[in-house]
Write an enzyme that holds these catalytic residues in place. Structure first.
Site, mmCIF file in Angstrom:
data_model
loop_
_atom_site.group_PDB
_atom_site.id
_atom_site.type_symbol
_atom_site.label_atom_id
_atom_site.label_comp_id
_atom_site.label_asym_id
_atom_site.label_seq_id
_atom_site.Cartn_x
_atom_site.Cartn_y
_atom_site.Cartn_z
ATOM 1 N N THR A 77 -3.555 18.963 -14.823
ATOM 2 C CA THR A 77 -4.324 18.019 -15.639
ATOM 3 C C THR A 77 -5.408 17.302 -14.831
ATOM 4 O O THR A 77 -6.191 16.530 -15.389
ATOM 5 C CB THR A 77 -3.411 16.958 -16.279
ATOM 6 O OG1 THR A 77 -2.731 16.232 -15.253
ATOM 7 C CG2 THR A 77 -2.393 17.611 -17.207
ATOM 8 N N LEU A 81 7.423 16.651 -8.680
ATOM 9 C CA LEU A 81 7.537 16.965 -7.254
ATOM 10 C C LEU A 81 8.579 16.110 -6.548
ATOM 11 O O LEU A 81 8.960 16.399 -5.412
ATOM 12 C CB LEU A 81 6.187 16.814 -6.559
ATOM 13 C CG LEU A 81 5.117 17.860 -6.897
ATOM 14 C CD1 LEU A 81 3.853 17.600 -6.090
ATOM 15 C CD2 LEU A 81 5.628 19.271 -6.647
ATOM 16 N N LEU A 134 -1.493 21.625 -6.264
ATOM 17 C CA LEU A 134 -2.618 20.682 -6.239
ATOM 18 C C LEU A 134 -2.159 19.252 -6.505
ATOM 19 O O LEU A 134 -2.931 18.311 -6.302
ATOM 20 C CB LEU A 134 -3.672 21.079 -7.284
ATOM 21 C CG LEU A 134 -4.128 22.547 -7.294
ATOM 22 C CD1 LEU A 134 -5.253 22.725 -8.322
ATOM 23 C CD2 LEU A 134 -4.570 23.001 -5.915
ATOM 24 N N SER A 139 -6.480 18.709 3.093
ATOM 25 C CA SER A 139 -7.623 17.811 2.900
ATOM 26 C C SER A 139 -8.368 17.540 4.195
ATOM 27 O O SER A 139 -7.761 17.462 5.277
ATOM 28 C CB SER A 139 -7.131 16.483 2.307
ATOM 29 O OG SER A 139 -8.151 15.503 2.335
ATOM 30 N N GLU A 183 -9.363 14.785 4.962
ATOM 31 C CA GLU A 183 -8.903 13.474 5.424
ATOM 32 C C GLU A 183 -7.927 13.617 6.592
ATOM 33 O O GLU A 183 -7.672 12.650 7.305
ATOM 34 C CB GLU A 183 -8.237 12.710 4.279
ATOM 35 C CG GLU A 183 -9.202 12.198 3.220
ATOM 36 C CD GLU A 183 -9.991 10.973 3.674
ATOM 37 O OE1 GLU A 183 -9.481 10.229 4.534
ATOM 38 O OE2 GLU A 183 -11.112 10.769 3.176
ATOM 39 N N TYR A 201 -2.452 8.586 3.215
ATOM 40 C CA TYR A 201 -2.756 9.814 2.479
ATOM 41 C C TYR A 201 -3.028 10.958 3.456
ATOM 42 O O TYR A 201 -2.488 12.062 3.316
ATOM 43 C CB TYR A 201 -3.960 9.597 1.567
ATOM 44 C CG TYR A 201 -4.510 10.873 0.964
ATOM 45 C CD1 TYR A 201 -3.881 11.477 -0.123
ATOM 46 C CD2 TYR A 201 -5.660 11.479 1.477
ATOM 47 C CE1 TYR A 201 -4.377 12.659 -0.671
ATOM 48 C CE2 TYR A 201 -6.166 12.646 0.933
ATOM 49 C CZ TYR A 201 -5.518 13.231 -0.136
ATOM 50 O OH TYR A 201 -6.010 14.390 -0.676
ATOM 51 N N VAL A 260 -15.303 7.360 -5.286
ATOM 52 C CA VAL A 260 -16.618 6.760 -5.081
ATOM 53 C C VAL A 260 -17.741 7.529 -5.768
ATOM 54 O O VAL A 260 -18.666 6.920 -6.315
ATOM 55 C CB VAL A 260 -16.916 6.590 -3.566
ATOM 56 C CG1 VAL A 260 -17.086 7.938 -2.877
ATOM 57 C CG2 VAL A 260 -18.153 5.733 -3.373
#
Length: 331
Positions: A10, A57, A78, A124, A126, A148, A188
């Site tokens: 989704t 999960l 994902l 990611s 990140e 994260y 952002v």
């Protein structure tokens, strides 16, 4: 007919991936969490073509049951708590979803089909955090700067561990920032384009932002899900950096978005210290050479095209929701 299971179907990436797989003739299954405020707006247009299953999960047994029913050839993981600022407010929950959730999925696949199910993990950029090299490649050391990023790094390494320990086809796509008009408004890029549209239509007078100097490698989500699919079609499992190879500051993003609406950003943007991260990631730029060479993947939508399409989509959406006098304004 191949069967694919997508967690996070989704979300932005899940919806684009579902469309791609349907176009390729897949039977597409998606995992959704039970919630009193379920939202399916990103997949409403394909709801009659996909199969949805309730699982979580955080719940190992529900994942196992879901895999038994969907019986997939490919699994794309994902789902995550994916908003970086929230990870400081909810670090434990972020770890449970974004880190341990990967382990639960891999364990379920190991139990039910480790020799035939191919697994994609959404890693990611990140994870690079306080970057140790510019640009970042598959061999650049990681230095995450948020809960994260730390959780994503666990998910990345546990995927590698299961591949090397059990001979499973498991890969991680180290995806740099990828956006679209389907991106949540808390991020952002979408915050900027939605803000621009509101200012253009007279629905807002200013846009509050944090660090304008942060640099990111932004691409189009539709291009990046194509890379996910390509990674699971290779003979041998391998991890790839997926990026444009270009970097832009948040200020450049802002300038481009306001220019798309014929506005001067300096008249409307204010800096709010509360929106600055506790530990900032200053510069992210990926080197997609390996993906271009081995996967034949290249991004098709430029940074400017991406920002313009997002501003256009937000203007169209707000006009539909607005009063007649507002609808008469805009580009």
């Amino acid at each position: 007919m191949k069967r694919a299971l997508i967690t996070g179907i989704t979300g932005q990436d899940g919806s684009y991936l579902a469309e791609l797989l349907l176009d390729k003739g897949y039977e597409v299954h998606g995992v959704v969490r039970r919630s009193s405020t379920e939202t399916f707006e990103r997949i409403n247009h394909i709801s009659g073509k996909i199969h949805l299953h309730q699982a979580d999960l955080l719940d190992q047994l529900s994942i196992i049951d879901c895999l038994k029913v969907a019986n997939p050839d490919e699994v794309y993981n994902l789902a995550a708590q994916s908003f970086v600022p929230t990870s400081w407010k909810q670090p434990v929950l972020t770890g449970e979803f974004t880190a341990m959730g990967v382990t639960r999925m891999l364990e379920a696949i190991k139990l039910l089909g480790k020799d035939r199910i191919r697994f994609y993990q959404a890693s990611s950029s990140e994870m690079f955090g306080k970057v140790q090299a510019v640009p970042q490649t598959e061999t650049t050391p990681f230095y995450p700067r948020s809960p994260y990023g730390v959780a994503k790094l666990y998910g990345h390494w546990i995927t590698i561990n299961y591949r090397e320990s059990y001979g499973m086809y498991c890969v991680s796509g180290i995806l740099f920032n990828h956006e679209s008009e389907r991106r949540g408004r808390e991020f952002v890029t979408r915050k900027v384009t939605d803000g621009v549209a509101r200012i253009k239509l007279g629905l807002a007078k200013e846009l509050k932002l944090g660090n304008l100097d942060a640099k990111r490698d932004w691409g189009f989500a539709g291009d990046y899900v194509r890379a996910m699919w390509l990674m699971l079609q290779q003979d041998k499992p391998e991890d790839f950096v997926i990026a444009t190879g270009e970097t832009h500051t948040v200020e450049k993003l802002v300038e481009t978005a306001f220019r798309a609406a014929d506005l001067d950003w300096k008249k409307y943007v204010t800096i709010d210290p509360a929106l600055v991260r506790p530990a900032e990631v200053d510069l992210l730029i990926g080197d997609p050479t390996l993906a271009k060479t081995k996967l034949g993947w290249t991004p098709e939508v430029s940074f400017e095209q991406l920002v313009h399409r997002m501003v256009k989509a937000d203007l169209e959406r707000l006009r539909k929701e607005a009063t007649p006098d507002v609808k008469a304004q805009g580009i």
